[in-house]
Design a protein around this motif. Structure first.
Motif, PDB file in Angstrom:
ATOM      1  N   MET A 494      82.519  80.461 -77.927  1.00 35.11           N
ATOM      2  CA  MET A 494      82.585  81.763 -77.488  1.00 35.11           C
ATOM      3  C   MET A 494      83.966  82.410 -78.086  1.00 35.11           C
ATOM      4  SD  MET A 494      83.269  82.028 -73.424  1.00 35.11           S
ATOM      5  CE  MET A 494      84.819  81.194 -72.729  1.00 35.11           C
ATOM      6  N   ALA A 495      83.874  83.733 -77.870  1.00 33.33           N
ATOM      7  CA  ALA A 495      84.919  84.411 -78.619  1.00 33.33           C
ATOM      8  C   ALA A 495      84.760  86.099 -78.082  1.00 33.33           C
ATOM      9  CB  ALA A 495      85.219  84.500 -80.193  1.00 33.33           C
ATOM     10  N   GLY A 496      85.482  86.436 -77.231  1.00 37.92           N
ATOM     11  CA  GLY A 496      85.311  87.747 -76.814  1.00 37.92           C
ATOM     12  C   GLY A 496      86.615  88.611 -76.091  1.00 37.92           C
ATOM     13  N   LYS A 497      86.226  89.823 -75.512  1.00 41.85           N
ATOM     14  CA  LYS A 497      87.254  90.505 -74.870  1.00 41.85           C
ATOM     15  C   LYS A 497      86.316  91.122 -73.692  1.00 41.85           C
ATOM     16  CE  LYS A 497      89.909  91.930 -78.964  1.00 41.85           C
ATOM     17  NZ  LYS A 497      90.130  92.840 -79.701  1.00 41.85           N
ATOM     18  N   VAL A 498      87.141  91.173 -72.456  1.00 39.51           N
ATOM     19  CA  VAL A 498      86.685  92.066 -71.558  1.00 39.51           C
ATOM     20  C   VAL A 498      87.687  92.594 -70.799  1.00 39.51           C
ATOM     21  CG1 VAL A 498      85.657  91.594 -69.086  1.00 39.51           C
ATOM     22  CG2 VAL A 498      85.204  90.138 -70.824  1.00 39.51           C
ATOM     23  N   LYS A 499      87.502  94.027 -70.394  1.00 42.18           N
ATOM     24  CA  LYS A 499      88.065  94.895 -69.826  1.00 42.18           C
ATOM     25  C   LYS A 499      87.440  95.453 -68.445  1.00 42.18           C
ATOM     26  CE  LYS A 499      90.316  96.760 -74.002  1.00 42.18           C
ATOM     27  NZ  LYS A 499      90.663  98.388 -74.684  1.00 42.18           N
ATOM     28  N   ILE A 500      88.148  95.491 -67.552  1.00 46.93           N
ATOM     29  CA  ILE A 500      87.674  95.782 -66.051  1.00 46.93           C
ATOM     30  C   ILE A 500      88.832  96.716 -65.452  1.00 46.93           C
ATOM     31  CG2 ILE A 500      86.885  95.044 -64.058  1.00 46.93           C
ATOM     32  CD1 ILE A 500      86.776  92.085 -65.154  1.00 46.93           C
ATOM     33  N   GLY A 501      88.018  97.933 -65.164  1.00 48.65           N
ATOM     34  CA  GLY A 501      88.916  98.959 -64.458  1.00 48.65           C
ATOM     35  C   GLY A 501      89.418  98.529 -63.125  1.00 48.65           C
ATOM     36  N   GLU A 525      90.813  79.102 -75.190  1.00 46.91           N
ATOM     37  CA  GLU A 525      92.011  79.734 -75.116  1.00 46.91           C
ATOM     38  C   GLU A 525      92.124  81.073 -74.515  1.00 46.91           C
ATOM     39  OE1 GLU A 525      94.612  78.525 -79.104  1.00 46.91           O
ATOM     40  OE2 GLU A 525      92.636  79.234 -79.439  1.00 46.91           O
ATOM     41  N   VAL A 526      92.928  81.290 -73.399  1.00 47.75           N
ATOM     42  CA  VAL A 526      92.808  82.457 -72.992  1.00 47.75           C
ATOM     43  C   VAL A 526      94.306  83.235 -73.669  1.00 47.75           C
ATOM     44  CG1 VAL A 526      93.153  83.921 -70.860  1.00 47.75           C
ATOM     45  CG2 VAL A 526      92.052  81.860 -70.613  1.00 47.75           C
ATOM     46  N   ARG A 527      93.932  83.911 -74.694  1.00 40.75           N
ATOM     47  CA  ARG A 527      95.015  84.382 -75.554  1.00 40.75           C
ATOM     48  C   ARG A 527      95.689  85.771 -74.818  1.00 40.75           C
ATOM     49  NH1 ARG A 527      91.886  84.717 -81.463  1.00 40.75           N
ATOM     50  NH2 ARG A 527      91.860  82.076 -81.467  1.00 40.75           N
ATOM     51  N   ARG A 528      95.056  86.401 -73.853  1.00 45.80           N
ATOM     52  CA  ARG A 528      95.576  87.409 -73.313  1.00 45.80           C
ATOM     53  C   ARG A 528      94.809  87.690 -71.763  1.00 45.80           C
ATOM     54  NH1 ARG A 528      94.839  93.142 -74.206  1.00 45.80           N
ATOM     55  NH2 ARG A 528      93.289  92.608 -75.559  1.00 45.80           N
ATOM     56  N   ALA A 540      99.350  86.813 -68.688  1.00 49.10           N
ATOM     57  CA  ALA A 540      99.472  85.289 -68.984  1.00 49.10           C
ATOM     58  C   ALA A 540      98.698  85.061 -70.109  1.00 49.10           C
ATOM     59  CB  ALA A 540      98.512  85.088 -67.837  1.00 49.10           C
ATOM     60  N   ALA A 541      98.768  83.877 -70.447  1.00 48.60           N
ATOM     61  CA  ALA A 541      98.221  83.304 -71.539  1.00 48.60           C
ATOM     62  C   ALA A 541      98.103  81.644 -71.242  1.00 48.60           C
ATOM     63  CB  ALA A 541      98.778  83.434 -72.784  1.00 48.60           C
ATOM     64  N   GLY A 542      96.925  80.825 -71.807  1.00 56.99           N
ATOM     65  CA  GLY A 542      96.769  79.727 -71.272  1.00 56.99           C
ATOM     66  C   GLY A 542      95.716  78.924 -72.073  1.00 56.99           C
ATOM     67  N   SER A 543      95.512  77.731 -72.132  1.00 57.99           N
ATOM     68  CA  SER A 543      94.616  77.201 -72.898  1.00 57.99           C
ATOM     69  C   SER A 543      94.237  75.672 -71.976  1.00 57.99           C
ATOM     70  CB  SER A 543      95.034  76.392 -74.156  1.00 57.99           C
ATOM     71  OG  SER A 543      96.239  75.450 -73.850  1.00 57.99           O
TER      72      SER A 543
END
Length: 817
Positions: A494-501, A525-528, A540-543
């Motif tokens: 998977m590869a994606g982005k999520v924004k939550i108000g 990988e949590v790139r951001r 934060a970032a992690g893998s």
């Protein structure tokens, strides 16, 4: 002139009478049965087959020119056995003689009875009907189907075909088919007028087995000039049973008016109505009732089929099929030649769900590609799962998962699906964005979603009672026994982005959440991961690397300006530490369970807080009570168990789940505190030493005791025991050493021996202080025993031989109880 005319008329009548008499006598004078051999030879010469007459040939001439045949048969092709190719018990046909003189045909009833036709095809593809076409058609000859040049068919009295059987054996497909008990009745046929049609037969097939009774009726109108056919009140029925079908028994009826064009190959069934019922052949359902109506049209040459105004309903009972009641409406266009299917204005209802939309599919035979838009009205996911025989997941809020809706535009293929516009509403959460799935067998998921707000606590499993306490649920306890789904993580793509108000997770409230994640080949990988919370920011970032036998992870985060009091209150229900500041982490670990991960935590962290409070112990009260005890005064008694500070900093080193800190610094107008020690997350233990130095601003904390000043006195406190419920201990030996440092060894020794009655010869100043601290909570009792106070302890177990003050109250005063 009259006599010649009269003579001519009389002569004509006489000739006509003679002709009629001659025609009537012709069958008597000419015996058609004498021509059987000639007819058989002619047929044999053309087809290579033998025509055998088992009965007579009957011929009539006037007023009908007709022929009737008693039983006859046509032999099979060579190599196909002795069974006749064709057998007929009776056949007759006749036409009026006089209209033939004007090249017009008025036929009587055409009758065939007892016809049996045996068709066979071998494995090599040769068939026994080959070679029966006869001579090639002369291009200049008239069309026999139209009655020949200049021939006009005025009427046919009717057609009656009874007791017909057609047997077909297919060696290529190892199957056979029989059409038996076939009857056909056609009413009087006249140009421009409709005629009645009634037909029926029984179809029997093997491999797979099928037996069905078919019926057809209607009023037919043929337009030879326009080359069109129409059937008013057409009805096709079928009922039977078979193997390999969704229905083991079935009954079907198709009704509607039919029009068809021979020239254009167009056909139409306006007002088509189809009914189907039967018993299920498998476990899916026990019985089925289905109805479909609409205007059906198409073209037999191009393979185009249209169903406009489709109205479909189906009901099932019993079985495992979850959808018991299904309805569908819309317009359907199927182009078989182009391989295209269009569903316009689709309105589908099933399983308590309502779906509307438009779908177009291309290349449906080879490489299907489709596109469209759908709208799913709000439905109850819990009820949907129940109808599917599935149990809804346990959620923290039993009212969650009760409303879901969807609106989106999509494209797709045989193995992929993409929503270029997606809008979801789950309970009170609204989401939108894009979503894609490639390779359904090993899905690759892509997404870019925006959510207005989400309370995860409503959907996460409820926490067990006591889960916030120690033991099994504690950081270093045996908690976290449930392992990571390693096999699933290795397959995750998977590869994606999520924004939550707005986000709530485990009671932690955050805003403006942004997460970017990528996972492939076992590495996630949590790139951001950025958010705002409690007045500050979190980045934060992690893998997570799940490729090996043991998953490995890294975590880096930076917290700035967070209000720790509200954060801890929401997280743990206790604001044991308040203040505004930050926390930085740089950690690694390994393991498939929480226990394993904690045991391998390694890395560094730093903490920085300002203007806060450490709750659970009052260092100020402890020092005041110690000073009061030294002066023989009563303890301060009850009071607030907290230590306020202007600033707090600490650097932490993680080594396999054990945290080492050597530089804790806490500063306030009253105290300066230094700390060092170990926090063992593996065993859930703490061993920590706090050294609190008195400042001159602490009123009453730095008096002189019998001439000895306590200013700048450092009071050592040992923190030990359970990590979440530690105990606090004033270290008397360390306190004596601090007093010696503060006053000087010689002066202190003199003071202890002369003024305080220090110990006997050979005893140091600590002995004197130890005696002085008899009865002081946290100090030394007679016999050298130490008194420990743990959080939540009461009066029981506290023993003091000398009690200048109430020891229980003094202990409570020192430790904030």
């Amino acid at each position: 002139m009259k006599r010649p005319v009269k003579f001519a008329l009389s002569a004509a009548c006489a000739v006509a009478l003679l002709l009629v008499l001659a025609l009537a006598a012709l069958p008597k004078l000419l015996d058609p049965n004498a021509c059987k051999d000639r007819i058989s030879k002619a047929v044999s010469g053309k087809t290579g087959r033998s025509l055998t007459f088992q009965g007579d040939i009957h011929v009539t001439v006037f007023p009908w020119l007709g022929m009737s045949l008693d039983p006859f048969s046509l032999s099979n092709a060579p190599g196909f056995g002795d069974t006749p190719f064709l057998q007929v018990q009776k056949a007759s046909v006749r036409v009026k003689l006089l209209p033939l003189l004007s090249r017009r045909i008025e036929a009587g009833k055409v009758v065939f009875s007892g016809l049996t036709l045996n068709l066979e095809r071998k494995k090599d593809g040769t068939a026994n009907w080959q070679g029966l076409s006869g001579a090639k058609k002369d291009p200049g000859a008239g069309d026999a189907s139209s009655g020949g040049p200049g021939v006009e068919i005025l009427a046919v009295e009717g057609i009656e075909i009874q007791d017909v059987s057609v047997n077909f054996k297919d060696g290529e497909k190892v199957t056979s088919m029989t059409l038996k008990d076939a009857d056909l009745q056609v009413g009087q046929i006249e140009p421009g007028k409709p005629f009645d049609l009634l037909a029926g037969f029984t179809l029997v097939r093997t491999n797979p087995a099928l037996e069905a009774k078919i019926g057809l009726s209607g009023k037919v109108l043929l337009d030879r000039a326009a080359q069109t056919l129409s059937v008013e009140g057409a009805k096709l029925t079928a009922e039977g049973a078979g193997e390999g079908l969704p229905l083991k028994t079935f009954s079907a009826a198709l009704e509607g008016g039919v029009t068809a064009s021979r020239a254009t190959k167009d056909f139409a069934i306006p007002g088509m109505r189809l009914k189907l019922s039967g018993k299920g052949a498998k476990e899916s359902f026990e019985s089925l009732e289905a109805n479909c109506s609409g205007d059906l049209s198409g073209n037999g040459k191009t393979g185009l089929i249209r169903l406009k105004g489709m109205n479909l309903s189906a009901k099932t009972s019993g079985g495992t099929l979850p959808a018991k009641d299904v309805t569908a409406r819309g317009d359907v266009v199927l182009d078989r030649t182009a391989g295209r299917l269009d569903l316009a204005g689709l309105d589908l209802a099933a399983l308590g769900m309502s779906l509307k939309g438009n779908i177009k599919a291309d290349n449906i035979k080879t490489a299907p590609a489709f596109a469209g838009d759908i709208r799913v009205a709000p439905f109850n996911p819990r009820e949907l799962l129940a109808s599917l025989g599935k149990e809804a997941p346990g959620t923290g809020d039993p009212e969650a998962l009760k409303s879901l809706s969807l609106d989106g535009a999509f494209t797709g293929a045989k193995t992929s699906l993409r929503f270029s516009r997606l809008a979801l509403a789950l309970d009170q959460t609204k989401a939108g964005g894009t979503l894609s799935v490639d390779n359904f067998k090993n899905p690759a998921l892509g997404f870019d979603l925006q959510l207005d707000k989400l309370d995860l606590d409503r959907y996460l499993p409820p926490r067990a009672a006591g889960g916030e306490g120690g033991g099994e649920g504690s950081p270093g306890g045996a908690g976290g026994k449930r392992g990571l789904p390693v096999e699933k993580l290795r397959k995750l793509n998977m590869a994606g982005k999520v924004k939550i108000g707005e986000l709530v997770a485990r009671k932690i409230k955050s805003q403006d959440v942004e997460i970017e994640i990528n996972g492939k080949n076992g590495v996630i990988e949590v790139r951001r991961a950025n958010l705002k919370a409690y007045g500050g920011t979190f980045a934060a970032a992690g893998s997570l690397d799940a490729r090996g036998d043991t998953p490995k992870f890294t975590l880096k985060n930076q917290v700035k300006s967070i209000a720790f009091g509200p954060l801890l209150m929401d997280l743990a229900g206790k604001d044991t530490l308040t203040g505004e500041g930050g926390l930085n982490l740089d950690l690694t670990g390994a393991g498939a369970t929480g226990r394993e991960i904690v045991k391998t935590l390694t890395g560094n962290a730093s903490l920085s807080l300002a203007n806060g409070t450490f709750k659970g112990i009052s260092l100020v009260k402890l020092i005041r009570n110690a000073a009061a005890a030294l002066r023989g005064q009563a303890a301060a008694g009850e009071g607030e168990d907290s230590t306020a500070f202007l600033g707090l900093t600490a650097a932490l080193v993680f080594n396999n789940g054990v945290i080492q800190n050597n530089d804790l610094s806490l500063k306030s107008p009253l105290l300066n505190v230094q700390g060092s020690g170990i926090l063992n997350l593996v065993d859930n233990k703490v061993d920590y030493l706090l050294k609190s130095t008195v400042t001159k601003g602490l009123e009453g904390a730095a008096p002189s005791v019998k001439g000895v000043s306590l200013a700048n006195l450092t009071v050592p406190v040992r923190v030990s025991g359970d990590l979440l419920k530690p105990g606090y201990l004033v270290d008397p030996a360390a306190l004596a050493q601090e007093l010696v440092k503060n006053q000087g060894k010689s002066l202190a020794d003199k003071f202890l021996k002369e003024k305080l009655g220090g110990g006997s010869s050979g005893e140091g100043p600590e002995a004197g202080i130890g005696g002085l601290l008899k009865g002081v909570p946290g100090g030394q009792q007679s016999g050298g025993a130490e008194t420990r106070q743990t959080e939540g302890a009461g009066q029981e177990g506290q023993q003091t031989q000398q009690q200048p003050q109430d020891p229980v109250k003094t202990i409570k005063g020192i430790f904030g109880r």
